[in-house]
Design a protein around this motif. Sequence first.
Motif, mmCIF file in Angstrom:
data_model
loop_
_atom_site.group_PDB
_atom_site.id
_atom_site.type_symbol
_atom_site.label_atom_id
_atom_site.label_comp_id
_atom_site.label_asym_id
_atom_site.label_seq_id
_atom_site.Cartn_x
_atom_site.Cartn_y
_atom_site.Cartn_z
ATOM 1 N N PHE A 174 0.845 -1.193 0.000
ATOM 2 C CA PHE A 174 0.000 0.000 0.000
ATOM 3 C C PHE A 174 0.881 1.245 0.000
ATOM 4 C CE2 PHE A 174 -2.821 -3.029 2.434
ATOM 5 C CZ PHE A 174 -3.789 -3.143 1.446
ATOM 6 N N THR A 175 0.431 2.281 -0.709
ATOM 7 C CA THR A 175 1.146 3.563 -0.690
ATOM 8 C C THR A 175 0.256 4.694 -0.176
ATOM 9 O OG1 THR A 175 0.537 4.119 -2.977
ATOM 10 C CG2 THR A 175 2.583 2.867 -2.648
ATOM 11 N N ASN A 176 -1.029 4.422 0.014
ATOM 12 C CA ASN A 176 -1.937 5.423 0.572
ATOM 13 C C ASN A 176 -3.066 4.709 1.297
ATOM 14 O OD1 ASN A 176 -4.425 5.373 -1.455
ATOM 15 N ND2 ASN A 176 -2.570 5.306 -2.699
ATOM 16 N N SER A 234 0.983 3.652 -9.288
ATOM 17 C CA SER A 234 1.554 2.461 -9.938
ATOM 18 C C SER A 234 2.164 1.483 -8.941
ATOM 19 C CB SER A 234 2.617 2.884 -10.964
ATOM 20 O OG SER A 234 3.661 3.618 -10.332
ATOM 21 N N ASP A 235 2.499 1.966 -7.742
ATOM 22 C CA ASP A 235 3.091 1.085 -6.726
ATOM 23 C C ASP A 235 2.071 0.561 -5.716
ATOM 24 O OD1 ASP A 235 5.695 1.304 -7.740
ATOM 25 O OD2 ASP A 235 6.038 3.181 -6.651
ATOM 26 N N HIS A 236 0.849 1.046 -5.795
ATOM 27 C CA HIS A 236 -0.198 0.646 -4.840
ATOM 28 C C HIS A 236 -0.912 -0.586 -5.408
ATOM 29 C CE1 HIS A 236 -3.067 1.609 -1.552
ATOM 30 N NE2 HIS A 236 -3.969 1.072 -2.364
ATOM 31 N N PHE A 273 -13.515 1.672 -7.630
ATOM 32 C CA PHE A 273 -13.323 1.948 -9.066
ATOM 33 C C PHE A 273 -12.281 3.031 -9.238
ATOM 34 C CE2 PHE A 273 -14.039 4.687 -12.714
ATOM 35 C CZ PHE A 273 -13.913 3.769 -13.747
ATOM 36 N N SER A 274 -11.461 2.848 -10.271
ATOM 37 C CA SER A 274 -10.572 3.901 -10.756
ATOM 38 C C SER A 274 -10.268 3.576 -12.207
ATOM 39 C CB SER A 274 -9.279 3.976 -9.931
ATOM 40 O OG SER A 274 -8.444 2.865 -10.210
ATOM 41 N N ALA A 275 -9.764 4.553 -12.925
ATOM 42 C CA ALA A 275 -9.413 4.312 -14.322
ATOM 43 C C ALA A 275 -8.365 3.222 -14.434
ATOM 44 C CB ALA A 275 -8.920 5.612 -14.954
ATOM 45 N N GLU A 276 -7.468 3.153 -13.470
ATOM 46 C CA GLU A 276 -6.402 2.157 -13.499
ATOM 47 C C GLU A 276 -6.910 0.765 -13.125
ATOM 48 O OE1 GLU A 276 -2.064 1.236 -11.370
ATOM 49 O OE2 GLU A 276 -3.400 2.751 -10.558
#
Length: 473
Positions: free
Chosen positions: A187-189, A196-198, A265-268
Amino acid sequence: MRKKKLTGRVLSLFLSFIFLISSISSSLLADNGTSSSETGNDPALSNPVEDLLDSDPSDLPIVGADSYLIYDASSDTKLIGYQYNNLRAPAAITQIMTVLLALEELEMEDTITITKEMYETIPDDYVRIGFTEGEIVTVEQCIYACLLKSANDACMALAIKISGSESAFVEKMNERATGLGCSSTRFTNSYGRSDSDHKTTCLDMSLILKEALRHPDFRKIATSSSYTIEPTNTYNDKRILNNANRFISTPATAYEYYIGGKTGFSAESSYTIIAGVEKDGRTLIGILLGAGDAEKRYQTLIDLFEYCFTNYTTTMIDTTEMTSVVSGTRTQIEQAIVDTPLKITNTDLRLLECYSIQTSLANGGYSNELDLSSMVIDPTADEQVFSLPIYRRFSNNEAYCIGYYTVTIADPDKVTESTVVSELSGKKSLKEKIVPIIVGTILFLCLIISCLFLIKMIKRRKFNKNHRNPTIL
């Protein structure tokens, strides 16, 4: 004055020496003592199926996701899945970990004073409750906002309340994930912002939700249809939060066995969803990552749950079923050592609580077997311990290791004699170490007394010299 200082130094040295001797003696006594804890060498009980229970399920519903997994939390079994260990973006289902930590470390009635740090870095198109600087809210309100509305400012408020900063909280998230057995998650947040790292996996998120579902408050909040945040010190109106999860809010996709979960949901990431369900004492967790449709993900998960409830079963293991196989094994061992001085001195039976298997195999019957192939008894050994695997064999000849029967074989006379000799040896060793210390202490004491006596004599002579009668001329 010098003599007083000298005497003080000598006494100080003596006391220091005595303290040192006492410390050494205590250490020796501790070293020669016995420990009440022992390290066992029994094999660990674990799920007999390491990978998917069914790697090629027939008539499976169409999934429509990049990765998926249905996990049986009761038996720790991965029933069916695809690329469940591949790293994917989780989006807002990240918030399950934040809520889990809040439930573990905070009280529901704890208050949080909102700061700009709790909302100003959240992207504009991400969901918020609209907390403002200085507003005072409770932990309970923030958890409801997270699970019912995916409110990212509420999630940040929990994170900073716990750790003081989001970066410090993220470290805690990753540590907790590792502790739960998540081997790939990073996790990064705190709320699932695209990064990209999450990344996480279907399996790792299933383990996180499994832990969250242990908390009654999580289940209660996640399955609530709505919640009202009463007016606060800076906001005069009520905030009504309706559950956005369609397992609760939409009759067409309502699922009676649903006990808690989250969507994102997210675009990624595209659409993500994770849910726990409970039926007939079984707890299943289903997750889709990279799903292509917001509405279909719910029905897809329902179809997968129903498929697994029908085609797989979780069976509790009854200890009494092992009576005959254990008794027979014990008789075999006793017959093997009948002409030796060896005896069975201890036994221990350890079994899994349950296991999962295809329903068709479960209906076909099974037999229980105890494997003696690795047991080679040494008639000259004082003591030997054997952990014998217990297998449940099914109609297709497939066998699950469901436990261990641990047998200790020993020569009672030798073991008793060895124990006595060891105790005597320990006592003798302790005596040999302490006696020189005691003798040394006595000698040192004698030396100190002699020094004190000498000092006293010198002092007396000087006094007599200074107080002689004057000579009369």
